[in-house]
Every structure is written in C-alpha cells, then in structure tokens.
Design a protein around this motif. Sequence first.
Motif, PDB file in Angstrom:
ATOM      1  N   UNK A  36       0.830  -1.208   0.000  1.00  0.00           N
ATOM      2  CA  UNK A  36       0.000   0.000   0.000  1.00  0.00           C
ATOM      3  C   UNK A  36       0.868   1.262   0.000  1.00  0.00           C
ATOM      4  N   UNK A  37       1.987   1.227   0.716  1.00  0.00           N
ATOM      5  CA  UNK A  37       2.905   2.363   0.697  1.00  0.00           C
ATOM      6  C   UNK A  37       3.504   2.567  -0.692  1.00  0.00           C
ATOM      7  N   UNK A  38       3.850   1.467  -1.351  1.00  0.00           N
ATOM      8  CA  UNK A  38       4.398   1.579  -2.699  1.00  0.00           C
ATOM      9  C   UNK A  38       3.363   2.120  -3.674  1.00  0.00           C
ATOM     10  N   UNK A  39       2.130   1.726  -3.490  1.00  0.00           N
ATOM     11  CA  UNK A  39       1.061   2.140  -4.391  1.00  0.00           C
ATOM     12  C   UNK A  39       0.702   3.607  -4.199  1.00  0.00           C
ATOM     13  N   UNK A  40       0.769   4.068  -2.964  1.00  0.00           N
ATOM     14  CA  UNK A  40       0.354   5.428  -2.643  1.00  0.00           C
ATOM     15  C   UNK A  40      -0.734   5.389  -1.588  1.00  0.00           C
ATOM     16  N   UNK A  41      -0.733   6.318  -0.647  1.00  0.00           N
ATOM     17  CA  UNK A  41      -1.689   6.239   0.467  1.00  0.00           C
ATOM     18  C   UNK A  41      -3.145   6.352   0.042  1.00  0.00           C
ATOM     19  N   UNK A  42      -3.426   7.025  -1.050  1.00  0.00           N
ATOM     20  CA  UNK A  42      -4.823   7.242  -1.453  1.00  0.00           C
ATOM     21  C   UNK A  42      -5.151   6.539  -2.763  1.00  0.00           C
ATOM     22  N   UNK A  43      -4.332   5.586  -3.184  1.00  0.00           N
ATOM     23  CA  UNK A  43      -4.539   4.916  -4.461  1.00  0.00           C
ATOM     24  C   UNK A  43      -5.093   3.517  -4.215  1.00  0.00           C
ATOM     25  N   UNK A  44      -6.232   3.232  -4.830  1.00  0.00           N
ATOM     26  CA  UNK A  44      -6.826   1.908  -4.689  1.00  0.00           C
ATOM     27  C   UNK A  44      -6.043   0.894  -5.521  1.00  0.00           C
ATOM     28  N   UNK A  45      -5.940  -0.352  -5.066  1.00  0.00           N
ATOM     29  CA  UNK A  45      -5.176  -1.352  -5.837  1.00  0.00           C
ATOM     30  C   UNK A  45      -5.837  -1.666  -7.164  1.00  0.00           C
ATOM     31  N   UNK A  46      -5.015  -1.777  -8.188  1.00  0.00           N
ATOM     32  CA  UNK A  46      -5.504  -2.141  -9.517  1.00  0.00           C
ATOM     33  C   UNK A  46      -5.555  -3.661  -9.612  1.00  0.00           C
ATOM     34  N   UNK A  47      -6.696  -4.246  -9.957  1.00  0.00           N
ATOM     35  CA  UNK A  47      -6.794  -5.714  -9.960  1.00  0.00           C
ATOM     36  C   UNK A  47      -5.911  -6.324 -11.030  1.00  0.00           C
TER      37      UNK A  47
END
Length: 416
Positions: A36-47
């Motif tokens: 989640x940190x790598x993705x960004x704090x406000x970015x939802x995971x891309x399936x």
Amino acid sequence: MSESPASGPPPQIPPARQTETPPTRPRATTLRQRLAELRGPSVAPHPLDARALAALAANPGCKRRALLDGAGVDKGVLATALGSPAPFGQSQFAFMRGNAFEAKVKADGGAELLRLLYERLGGGAPAPAGDVATPDLSAAGPEGRAARTALALREATAAGGWALLDHPMLALEVAGSPAYLEPDAVVVHPDGRWTVVEIKSFPMIDASADASKVGAAARQAAVYVLALERVAAVTERAEVGHRVLLVCPKDFSNLPTASVVDVRKQRAVTRRQLTRLTRVEDIAAALPEGTTFDPACPPEELDAAVAAVPPAYAPECLAACELAFHCRAKSRAEGAVETLGRSVRGELGGLTTVAGVLAAAAGKEGDPADPTVAALRRAAALRAEALESAAVLRTEAREAASVTRAGAPEGAAACR
C-alpha cells in the motif's frame, strides 16, 4: 530466621555494571501495508486480471512488472505520469460490443451456452435441462467472493448435476501475493468435471478464428485452470478439465458458436513461469526507504522509483505491458542489447551494450579467444568484404556505362 538467596531481595548491580535494555524494535510492517505504501496512500489497488497474469508469466525475469502488478499499481496511469503513455488498449466500442455479446450468450439462464458446451463437451452425461443450478456468488470484497465461489463449486460437485457459475472469483498466489481472477463462466458437469468458458467478441469464420487471438485466449484460460485446480485439490470428486470452451460470434453475425481449445501446454508453461517469479516481498525489501509509485508524485521521483526496480525489457513487451515504452526509451538510452530482442541478447553472451558489441566487432575490445567476439569479428570481416565487392561492381558498371555513351553516334536518340 535466616534469609535464603531464593527468598531475599534481588541483588543490586553496581551502576558501572548495569546494562541498558535495548529499545524495542517496531513490529515488522506487513506485506500488505508495504505494498500500500508503494502504491500510494490514497490509491486503490488495480486488480490483476488473467490477461496481465499471462503476460507476466511470459516474462518471469522482469522484477519491475512483478512488483508493480503485485502491489496493484496501475501501469497505464504510471506510464502516463512518466510521460510515456501506452498507445494501446480496448476501445469503448469494442468493450460495449463484448459485453452485449456475453449478455446474449448467457441469456435465459445460460441456455445457449450450456447447449454449445453439451454439443462439444457433454460426454455421456444427460443434457442440461431446466434444473441447472446457478448459485449466487455475491459477497463482500474479492476474498469473500473467492470463498463463496469455492463453496459453490463444492456444493455443485456434491449435488451431482449441472451448474453454471457466472463470473466466479478465483484466487491464485503470484510471487507470494494473492491475485483474484474472474473468468467469464465455469460449468460444473454431473461427473464432477469443471470446465472454463471464455467468451470473446472476435469472430469465428468458417469454424476458425485468428490464431493469435485464440492463443491469447488459451493463455488466459490456462491461468483460470491453474486457479481452479487449487480448489479442486480439496474438493471430493472434482476434476478441472484441460479443454476449455471458447465462445465467439459466428461468421459476421451476432449468433454464438463455440470451439474446444486444449490448454495443457499453456497451463504447463504458465505454471513453470509463475514458479520462477521472484517473491514480491523480496523485491520490495531491496528498494530504498520511502520509494513510492504514487502517480501524484513529481515525474523525477517516479522515474527514480521505477529505475530502482530492475526490468527485463524485450520488444515483445510492447504488445503486453503498459510500461514497455518507458522501458524501451531507457534501454535505448543506455545502449542495451535487450532492445534488439531476446534471441540476439542470448547470442551475445557477456556483451551487454551495443557500443561494446561494435567495439568487439571492430577489434578494439574483447578477448579474441571468446567465441562471441570471434564470431562478431568474422561477421564484420564478411560484411567489409561484401561492401568492397559491391563497390567494385558499382565502379565497373559506371565505367561500362561511360564507354557505351562515348561509343554512341553523336545525336543518337536515347533508348526509351
């Protein structure tokens, strides 16, 4: 009453000999929090869908894609933020046409789909009638839907009848991270066999379709088969069929037709390639502290974050990865031989740059005893010989033309 060492007060340690208790280390960050940190704090995971997973399995040495897909990073958005957007993707018209065709195939409780399946893969079981089970697979979140799908598969297998699971959710571990996959449909046969159904909008003309599109559909279906095998392993009487049903429009109409595709080869290749993938947590542990792929970050920070993860670029990536154009630009800037293709890269051994290859061919660098260097120098000599011969031939041709023009009578008309 005398005091014993066991009952008396604890001995006092002199101040000079006292040792400080080491500070308690913070609890290790879980893999999910790290991603989640790598993705960004406000970015939802891309399936991670089956198409992306099949492309990932085709290039298991690419740690960059393994990490980005495992973290749920949208590579298309990331490529746009880096200034190298991918100029491909499914058009909105094609997407709507595919949805309309799938709805037509599954209308009336999937009667047409089951008819096609029974014609191609029915076996000795009775034809599906109105008693076909269509379990409700709704649940909260992908984990809940995957659990509900597994339960529905077990119940349908135990019941011993036909069952149609519309858009089930399957789970598959990829590089240590769970991936949730959603096939178009899965049919349970009375004998406990499970068949994957792939519904595509490209036409099947004269009972055959485009080979490249069928191959891509087979690779995606092989991913679904692998995920189903995990559930079948703990389900009594269950068996996952290695032949999948491919449903497409017939000729130039909107009427559905079907073909059977054997995916044993694709399943074996995908399983082997997924096993070779480096675990996502190992890749993430090697990154600098604070690395993030949040598209809201400045392009310079994103470029540095992406550069921290080693890629395995090849020209084939251009048709399967949204970040391939960024990787190609970096590979070209570095003069890497990977830009020439995997086969060329494999033939060049320890030579990793185009400049190094040219220097070795010119005799400026490299060990003459190295077979690769010797082959390059031999090829350079043959090229120089061929160019020299071509130059001689051009010179002779020019001289012959001059003699012909000089011997021609003055004022003779040119041959037309």
